[in-house]
Scaffold this active site. Sequence first.
Site, mmCIF file in Angstrom:
data_model
loop_
_atom_site.group_PDB
_atom_site.id
_atom_site.type_symbol
_atom_site.label_atom_id
_atom_site.label_comp_id
_atom_site.label_asym_id
_atom_site.label_seq_id
_atom_site.Cartn_x
_atom_site.Cartn_y
_atom_site.Cartn_z
ATOM 1 C CG ASN A 154 -0.411 -0.022 2.540
ATOM 2 O OD1 ASN A 154 0.950 -0.307 2.743
ATOM 3 N ND2 ASN A 154 -1.059 0.418 3.601
ATOM 4 C CD GLU A 252 2.021 0.609 10.450
ATOM 5 O OE1 GLU A 252 0.703 0.381 10.277
ATOM 6 O OE2 GLU A 252 2.654 0.979 9.505
ATOM 7 C CB CYS A 286 -2.465 0.467 8.641
ATOM 8 S SG CYS A 286 -1.679 -0.721 7.556
ATOM 9 C CD GLU A 459 8.018 1.204 11.067
ATOM 10 O OE1 GLU A 459 6.890 1.552 10.697
ATOM 11 O OE2 GLU A 459 8.718 0.807 10.298
HETATM 12 C C1 SIN Z 1 0.119 2.222 6.575
HETATM 13 O O1 SIN Z 1 -0.793 2.257 6.012
HETATM 14 O O2 SIN Z 1 0.830 1.307 7.005
HETATM 15 C C2 SIN Z 1 0.964 3.651 6.630
HETATM 16 C C3 SIN Z 1 0.223 4.748 6.643
HETATM 17 C C4 SIN Z 1 1.299 6.026 6.842
HETATM 18 O O3 SIN Z 1 2.385 6.005 6.948
HETATM 19 O O4 SIN Z 1 0.605 7.316 6.793
#
Ligand code: SIN
Length: 480
Positions: A154, A252, A286, A459
Site C-alpha cells: 500500500n 506495524e 492502516c 517508526e
Molecule cells: C500504513 O498504512 O501502513 C502507513 C500509513 C502512513 O504511513 O501514513
Amino acid sequence: MDITQLSVFENRCLVNGEWVSSIEKLAVMNPVDQSYITDVPVLNEEVIEQAIQDADQAQKQWKNVAPNERSRVLRNWFDLLIRHQDELATIMTVEQGKPLKEAKGEIAYAASYIEWFSEEAKRGYGDIVPSASNSEILVFKEAVGVCAAITPWNFPAAMITRKAAPALAAGCSIIIKPASETPLTALAIAKLGAQAGIPHGVLNVVIGSSAKIGQILTTHPLIKKVSFTGSTEIGAQLMAQSAQTVKKMSLELGGNAPVLVFNSANLDQAVQGVMDTKFRNAGQTCVCANRIYVQSDIYDSFIDKLKVKVEQLKLGNGLDADTDIGPLINRKAILKVEEHIADALAKGAVLVTGKTHNIEGNWCVPTLVKDVRQDMLCAKEETFGPFAPIFKFECEEDVLDMSNDTEFGLASYVFTQDLNQFIRVARGLEYGMVGINTGLISNAAAPFGGVKSSGIGREGSKYGMDEYLEIKYVCLGNIS
Ligand code: SIN
C-alpha cells in the site's frame, strides 16, 4: 506508459551490490487492467542465505563508519529520491494504482524519513549515569546488526525508507523483502541508494515467495531484528517464528481507526478530515478511518456535507491528472469491501451514496452508508477500501466505549472545538496515535505505531532510531 524506459527502472534484485537475476520469475501486473508490466526474480534459498552472510560482513564495516559519513550517504540518497520524484511516482502508480499526485506525495514522504534519519545518524547519544557506588555507569548505544524489513504494497516507498533509513543511520545493514505486488518501486529506490554511495551489502532487496523468505529471515541467527508492516495475522506469525532466535521486532499491523465527530466540531473541517483519512490511497491504509462516529445533533448535516464530497471523487487510472481514486490492488480487496457493504445493508444500515453491485476489474465506487451498528462486520474488521460507514452516538462515554471495543489500536481521530473534551478523549482512546481536528497525521518527525493487536515499536521520530540500537551498560568500577 512504458516504465521500463525510465532511468530508475530496475527489475533485478540487489544483493551485496550486485544486480541479481534468476530463472524462476514473478510477473508484476498493473492493477488498472491487470496488464503485464515486467517480471522480477524469484530468489532461491541459497541466494538469500548468501545475502544474509554478505549483509553480516558489510554491517561489520558499516557500523564503524563515522556517523557523519553515514549521515552524508543518507543525505545523498534523499537528494536522489527528490531528484527522481516524478519517475519513482510513475513507477508506483503503474504497479500499485494510486493516483500520480498521491504517488508523488508518497515519494516526498518516503524521502522525508531518509532526510530525518540522516540527521538522527549523528545523534545516537549514550548516557553517563550518576552512581551511588564507587563506580561510573556508562550507557553505549550500538547497532543491532543485520536487520530484515518485510514491507507491504500500500505504501511501496515510504514503508521501506522508514525502516531502512533508521537502520542505516544506526549502523545496521538491511535486507528488504518488498511486497510481490510492488517490487519495482523498491528496486528503483535501492538503485538510487547504490548511486548515493551505500556500500555493497548494506542495503539489499530480495524477492520471492513471501512465506519462504519470511521463514528464512525470521529464523536465521544472523538476523537480529525484523521490522514488518502488514496484517496482524502475518505479524503474529512472524513474531512466533522469530521467537526461537529471540529477535528484536517492530510490527506495524492492522488498524480499525475510529473517527469521533462531536457536536462542537467545525463541520467543514470534520468533513474534510474524514475525506483525507478515509479516501487516501483509496482507503487502503492502516490508518484509514474505518468507523465514523457522529454525534446526534449534527448527524444529518454532517452526512449531507460528506455525501457531496464523496460524490465528487473521480475514479480512474492513476496516471490521469484528475483521478482521485485509483483501482484497488486486486480482486480479493474488492470482494472484502463488497462483503462489508453487503453485511451492513443486510443488517439494516442505509445506503447514502455509492454502488453496491459488482463492477468489472479492480474498481470500487466510494460508498457511504449510515445507521451502522457495532454488530456489523465493518465495525470489527479493517475494510481497506473506499467504504465509509457512519454510526450515530449520543454521549462521550458511549463513543469512547465503542471506539475502544476492538482488538486494534493504531490510529484514531477526533473532531471537537471543546478543549477539555479533546484532552479527555485523547487520553481515553486506547490507540497509539490520535489526530485532533485533522485526518492527516503521518510525519517523519512523529512516532508512528500502535498498541494492542496493532503492533509494537515506533517508526519515525527520535524514537525510531532506538528500534535499531541496542543498549550496552559499561560499569567502570573502583574509581578512587
Ligand atoms: C500504513 O498504512 O501502513 C502507513 C500509513 C502512513 O504511513 O501514513
